[in-house]
Design a protein around this motif. Structure first.
Motif, PDB file in Angstrom:
ATOM      1  N   LEU A 102      52.511  46.951  33.772  1.00  0.00           N
ATOM      2  CA  LEU A 102      51.417  46.433  32.951  1.00  0.00           C
ATOM      3  C   LEU A 102      50.847  45.161  33.567  1.00  0.00           C
ATOM      4  N   TYR A 104      50.945  44.197  36.690  1.00  0.00           N
ATOM      5  CA  TYR A 104      50.250  44.524  37.934  1.00  0.00           C
ATOM      6  C   TYR A 104      48.853  45.071  37.639  1.00  0.00           C
ATOM      7  N   ASN A 105      48.761  45.919  36.626  1.00  0.00           N
ATOM      8  CA  ASN A 105      47.452  46.464  36.253  1.00  0.00           C
ATOM      9  C   ASN A 105      46.525  45.369  35.746  1.00  0.00           C
ATOM     10  N   LEU A 106      47.055  44.389  35.000  1.00  0.00           N
ATOM     11  CA  LEU A 106      46.232  43.278  34.528  1.00  0.00           C
ATOM     12  C   LEU A 106      45.747  42.412  35.694  1.00  0.00           C
ATOM     13  N   ARG A 108      45.184  43.493  38.701  1.00  0.00           N
ATOM     14  CA  ARG A 108      44.214  44.282  39.472  1.00  0.00           C
ATOM     15  C   ARG A 108      42.910  44.549  38.724  1.00  0.00           C
ATOM     16  N   THR A 109      42.890  44.406  37.409  1.00  0.00           N
ATOM     17  CA  THR A 109      41.720  44.770  36.594  1.00  0.00           C
ATOM     18  C   THR A 109      40.432  44.071  37.050  1.00  0.00           C
ATOM     19  N   PRO A 110      40.426  42.742  37.256  1.00  0.00           N
ATOM     20  CA  PRO A 110      39.154  42.126  37.697  1.00  0.00           C
ATOM     21  C   PRO A 110      38.643  42.704  39.013  1.00  0.00           C
ATOM     22  N   LYS A 111      39.551  42.991  39.927  1.00  0.00           N
ATOM     23  CA  LYS A 111      39.141  43.558  41.211  1.00  0.00           C
ATOM     24  C   LYS A 111      38.531  44.951  41.005  1.00  0.00           C
ATOM     25  N   LEU A 112      39.145  45.737  40.133  1.00  0.00           N
ATOM     26  CA  LEU A 112      38.636  47.087  39.878  1.00  0.00           C
ATOM     27  C   LEU A 112      37.291  47.040  39.169  1.00  0.00           C
ATOM     28  N   LEU A 113      37.120  46.107  38.225  1.00  0.00           N
ATOM     29  CA  LEU A 113      35.848  46.001  37.505  1.00  0.00           C
ATOM     30  C   LEU A 113      34.738  45.499  38.417  1.00  0.00           C
ATOM     31  N   CYS A 116      32.834  48.274  40.423  1.00  0.00           N
ATOM     32  CA  CYS A 116      31.923  49.219  39.753  1.00  0.00           C
ATOM     33  C   CYS A 116      30.495  48.900  39.975  1.00  0.00           C
TER      34      CYS A 116
END
Length: 116
Positions: A102, A104-106, A108-113, A116
């Motif tokens: 969880l 790690y996903n948090l 990475r979230t800004p990078k993934l957003l 887009c």
């Protein structure tokens, strides 16, 4: 080998990504007998896989995805301090692993957003 035999191949030929430790002639031969394309990581000196496998774009994609999986485990060991767990028992260690996933996903979230 036992696990791969139980997977139904309804969509055609299967591929199996594996670490460089599986880059042996015997493993590759057995996978091809089971009609599975082995996407094993290449070694510097000896490679059991040849151009039949590495020339396809799917092999490159498979190696990139493999790197992404390895990044999570590397992050968990260094930043997430999961190299040596503080808990005993499958329930607590499983909870700690889920917590690190969880986190790690948090991270990475800004990078993934931004992508887009």
């Amino acid at each position: 080998l036992e696990m791969i035999r139980n997977i139904p191949s309804e969509r055609g030929r299967l591929t199996l990504a594996a670490d460089a430790g599986y880059n042996t002639r015997e493993f590759v031969r057995r996978m091809r007998q089971c009609e599975v394309t082995p996407h094993v990581a290449q070694k510097r000196r000896f490679n059991a896989i040849d151009q039949r496998t590495t020339r396809h774009p799917g092999y490159e994609v498979s190696q990139r995805i493999r790197k992404r999986v390895e990044e999570f485990f590397g992050w968990s060991k260094t930043v997430g301090s999961l190299r040596k767990t503080r808990f005993i028992g499958p329930d607590r260690v499983g909870w700690e692993f889920s917590f690190h996933a969880l986190a790690y996903n948090l991270v990475r979230t800004p990078k993934l957003l931004g992508a887009c």
